[in-house]
Scaffold this motif. Sequence first.
Motif, PDB file in Angstrom:
ATOM      1  N   VAL A 146      37.056  79.759  46.664  1.00  0.00           N
ATOM      2  CA  VAL A 146      37.994  79.069  47.215  1.00  0.00           C
ATOM      3  C   VAL A 146      37.141  78.153  48.299  1.00  0.00           C
ATOM      4  O   VAL A 146      37.275  77.399  49.177  1.00  0.00           O
ATOM      5  CB  VAL A 146      39.630  79.381  47.549  1.00  0.00           C
ATOM      6  CG1 VAL A 146      40.114  78.666  47.821  1.00  0.00           C
ATOM      7  CG2 VAL A 146      40.037  79.949  45.627  1.00  0.00           C
ATOM      8  N   ARG A 147      36.668  79.544  49.642  1.00  0.00           N
ATOM      9  CA  ARG A 147      36.330  79.656  50.558  1.00  0.00           C
ATOM     10  C   ARG A 147      34.766  78.024  50.598  1.00  0.00           C
ATOM     11  O   ARG A 147      34.951  77.108  51.023  1.00  0.00           O
ATOM     12  CB  ARG A 147      35.485  80.585  51.172  1.00  0.00           C
ATOM     13  CG  ARG A 147      34.849  80.340  52.165  1.00  0.00           C
ATOM     14  CD  ARG A 147      33.331  80.010  52.881  1.00  0.00           C
ATOM     15  NE  ARG A 147      33.102  80.740  51.773  1.00  0.00           N
ATOM     16  CZ  ARG A 147      31.928  80.560  51.810  1.00  0.00           C
ATOM     17  NH1 ARG A 147      31.233  79.270  51.913  1.00  0.00           N
ATOM     18  NH2 ARG A 147      31.134  81.411  51.166  1.00  0.00           N
ATOM     19  N   CYS A 201      34.690  76.035  48.320  1.00  0.00           N
ATOM     20  CA  CYS A 201      35.091  74.535  46.868  1.00  0.00           C
ATOM     21  C   CYS A 201      35.704  73.893  49.083  1.00  0.00           C
ATOM     22  O   CYS A 201      35.594  72.622  48.365  1.00  0.00           O
ATOM     23  CB  CYS A 201      35.936  75.318  46.371  1.00  0.00           C
ATOM     24  SG  CYS A 201      34.919  75.685  44.870  1.00  0.00           S
ATOM     25  N   GLU A 202      36.345  74.101  49.190  1.00  0.00           N
ATOM     26  CA  GLU A 202      36.739  73.540  50.889  1.00  0.00           C
ATOM     27  C   GLU A 202      35.913  73.599  51.482  1.00  0.00           C
ATOM     28  O   GLU A 202      35.437  72.302  52.009  1.00  0.00           O
ATOM     29  CB  GLU A 202      37.241  75.031  51.030  1.00  0.00           C
ATOM     30  CG  GLU A 202      39.133  74.881  50.931  1.00  0.00           C
ATOM     31  CD  GLU A 202      39.901  73.866  51.053  1.00  0.00           C
ATOM     32  OE1 GLU A 202      39.619  73.195  51.845  1.00  0.00           O
ATOM     33  OE2 GLU A 202      40.403  72.841  50.224  1.00  0.00           O
ATOM     34  N   GLN A 203      34.476  74.468  52.011  1.00  0.00           N
ATOM     35  CA  GLN A 203      33.983  73.653  52.718  1.00  0.00           C
ATOM     36  C   GLN A 203      33.126  72.606  52.253  1.00  0.00           C
ATOM     37  O   GLN A 203      32.655  72.107  53.719  1.00  0.00           O
ATOM     38  CB  GLN A 203      33.313  74.846  53.172  1.00  0.00           C
ATOM     39  CG  GLN A 203      32.603  75.135  54.383  1.00  0.00           C
ATOM     40  CD  GLN A 203      30.879  75.797  54.977  1.00  0.00           C
ATOM     41  OE1 GLN A 203      31.493  77.559  54.123  1.00  0.00           O
ATOM     42  NE2 GLN A 203      30.205  75.731  54.781  1.00  0.00           N
ATOM     43  N   GLN A 214      34.502  70.321  50.164  1.00  0.00           N
ATOM     44  CA  GLN A 214      34.753  69.890  49.954  1.00  0.00           C
ATOM     45  C   GLN A 214      34.855  69.094  48.621  1.00  0.00           C
ATOM     46  O   GLN A 214      35.269  68.289  47.563  1.00  0.00           O
ATOM     47  CB  GLN A 214      34.631  68.308  50.128  1.00  0.00           C
ATOM     48  CG  GLN A 214      34.782  68.319  52.274  1.00  0.00           C
ATOM     49  CD  GLN A 214      35.024  67.045  53.062  1.00  0.00           C
ATOM     50  OE1 GLN A 214      33.657  65.721  52.750  1.00  0.00           O
ATOM     51  NE2 GLN A 214      35.674  66.775  53.911  1.00  0.00           N
ATOM     52  N   ALA A 254      38.873  68.970  47.986  1.00  0.00           N
ATOM     53  CA  ALA A 254      39.677  68.599  48.964  1.00  0.00           C
ATOM     54  C   ALA A 254      40.245  67.463  48.486  1.00  0.00           C
ATOM     55  O   ALA A 254      42.060  67.294  48.990  1.00  0.00           O
ATOM     56  CB  ALA A 254      38.391  67.654  50.289  1.00  0.00           C
ATOM     57  N   VAL A 286      44.097  78.104  47.710  1.00  0.00           N
ATOM     58  CA  VAL A 286      44.105  77.752  48.179  1.00  0.00           C
ATOM     59  C   VAL A 286      44.461  76.473  48.981  1.00  0.00           C
ATOM     60  O   VAL A 286      43.973  76.817  50.369  1.00  0.00           O
ATOM     61  CB  VAL A 286      43.613  76.053  47.523  1.00  0.00           C
ATOM     62  CG1 VAL A 286      43.549  74.936  47.839  1.00  0.00           C
ATOM     63  CG2 VAL A 286      42.644  76.230  46.566  1.00  0.00           C
ATOM     64  N   GLU A 287      45.893  76.667  49.308  1.00  0.00           N
ATOM     65  CA  GLU A 287      46.886  75.972  50.370  1.00  0.00           C
ATOM     66  C   GLU A 287      47.183  77.290  51.527  1.00  0.00           C
ATOM     67  O   GLU A 287      46.684  76.594  52.856  1.00  0.00           O
ATOM     68  CB  GLU A 287      47.976  75.580  50.291  1.00  0.00           C
ATOM     69  CG  GLU A 287      49.010  75.130  51.368  1.00  0.00           C
ATOM     70  CD  GLU A 287      50.177  74.671  50.498  1.00  0.00           C
ATOM     71  OE1 GLU A 287      50.995  73.844  50.962  1.00  0.00           O
ATOM     72  OE2 GLU A 287      50.283  74.788  50.086  1.00  0.00           O
ATOM     73  N   GLY A 298      43.555  74.755  52.690  1.00  0.00           N
ATOM     74  CA  GLY A 298      42.931  74.091  52.093  1.00  0.00           C
ATOM     75  C   GLY A 298      45.138  73.230  51.490  1.00  0.00           C
ATOM     76  O   GLY A 298      45.382  73.580  51.611  1.00  0.00           O
ATOM     77  N   LYS A 299      44.488  72.028  50.436  1.00  0.00           N
ATOM     78  CA  LYS A 299      45.898  71.701  50.563  1.00  0.00           C
ATOM     79  C   LYS A 299      46.248  71.720  49.343  1.00  0.00           C
ATOM     80  O   LYS A 299      45.248  72.967  48.368  1.00  0.00           O
ATOM     81  CB  LYS A 299      45.001  69.590  49.907  1.00  0.00           C
ATOM     82  CG  LYS A 299      44.866  69.128  50.577  1.00  0.00           C
ATOM     83  CD  LYS A 299      44.751  67.622  50.068  1.00  0.00           C
ATOM     84  CE  LYS A 299      44.359  66.592  51.707  1.00  0.00           C
ATOM     85  NZ  LYS A 299      43.865  64.715  50.802  1.00  0.00           N
ATOM     86  N   THR A 349      46.886  72.983  45.689  1.00  0.00           N
ATOM     87  CA  THR A 349      45.200  72.757  44.080  1.00  0.00           C
ATOM     88  C   THR A 349      46.275  73.701  43.473  1.00  0.00           C
ATOM     89  O   THR A 349      45.429  75.140  43.528  1.00  0.00           O
ATOM     90  CB  THR A 349      44.370  72.887  44.839  1.00  0.00           C
ATOM     91  OG1 THR A 349      43.812  72.177  45.956  1.00  0.00           O
ATOM     92  CG2 THR A 349      43.230  72.561  43.825  1.00  0.00           C
TER      93      THR A 349
END
Length: 426
Positions: free
Chosen positions: A90-91, A93-95, A97, A100, A294-295, A299-300, A302
């Motif tokens: 998850v980290r 994927c967020e980093q 984007q 995103a 994710v949130e 993040g948003k 998801t």
Amino acid sequence: MAKASIQAIRGMNDILPGESQVWRYFESTVKSVLDGFGYQEIRTPVVEQTHLFKRSIGEVTDIVEKEMYTFDDRNGESLTLRPEGTASCVRACEQHQLIANNQRQRLWYMGPMFRYERPQKGRYRQFHQIGVETFGMADPAIDAELIVMTHQLWKKLGIRDKVELELNTIGSNEARANYKAALVDYLSGVKDQLDEDSQRRLDTNPLRILDSKDQNTQSLLNDAPNFHDYLDEESEAHFAELKALLDEVGIEYKVNPRLVRGLDYYSKTVFEWITSELGAQGTVCAGGRYDGLVEQLGGKATPAVGFAMGMERLILLLESLNVIPDQVKSNIDVYLVSMGNVTTAAMALAAQLREAVPKLRLQMHIGGGNFKKQMKKADESGARFALILGEDEVKAGQASIKSLRDSAEQMTLNNDELANWLQQQL
């Protein structure tokens, strides 16, 4: 006084030649199934910032409280060897984007994880997992796809009839909070009868009491509130559709209302593939949905669902059931025996055959020895065939081939015929 030999750290094991072939077989089989479903590999570091796991797994879980390998680096930053793979995925994927804008991703990873547990058969302090994570899909069809994928893997490995699927839903955050309050209220009245771990978890992580292995605690839970009485309608509908999809494709399952999983980030679907062939260490693959993670990590919102399987435990299962193909246990197809002054010719023939038969695994005998000793080495290597080259064969542009695994007679072929013959055999 002799110096003490240096040993591996307790619970962190070497994978030796002979064992590694089985690991490669298992890994390649899993990869072929994942490729068949269109999943992509992601690779993350084995070390992450400690607060990643505290925020994702939960500060009051056993993993964070007792099992993580955590240390300060030279800058005083707290780092941790990853105890599981989802948070790192998850980290990443967020980093980068990858999710995103709620993009759909189907990802997998493989590698070592670390937990300070009491080592036992099938459970180690450095252990290896293959994990699958999907993002951006709220439909229960993706939950079903993960289960169908693992079902196909068991069939390919030859263990389908030795594993069983257990399912549950643990609902929304609000539903879990309401149930947790009711469960704590009930268990507080019988606290002195609970096992020691469950007494501690009553104040920290009460849902974990549901999967306690203590028989007395399990009997007390028979009169506890039923989780499904507290489920929200959305989670009930999601679970009903998942079960209908599994029914449609013919995958058998058992609904286990006490299956909760040990990590804080799960919601809705949870599942485990279990076996009775490994004693107490019965879970070989487990996962579920974690729509809020994710949130939770910045993040948003998801939707997400995934699973992880312990490689040591599954390989142990394959070995105990004796379902590993014989050819896997050797990394050699042909052992080249040479007699007389033919080393140069033997090397040239080996190079010619490797080029002509790309999948050929050929090992040359090096170090001399008479014919009998070389043939013994050939047999011990696990090779299917011995390739025999002497001075007479070199002069004639030929070599002899002998099967080491059956009673077939030895035959002599010219070099071009030999390449074609080996291609057909392999």
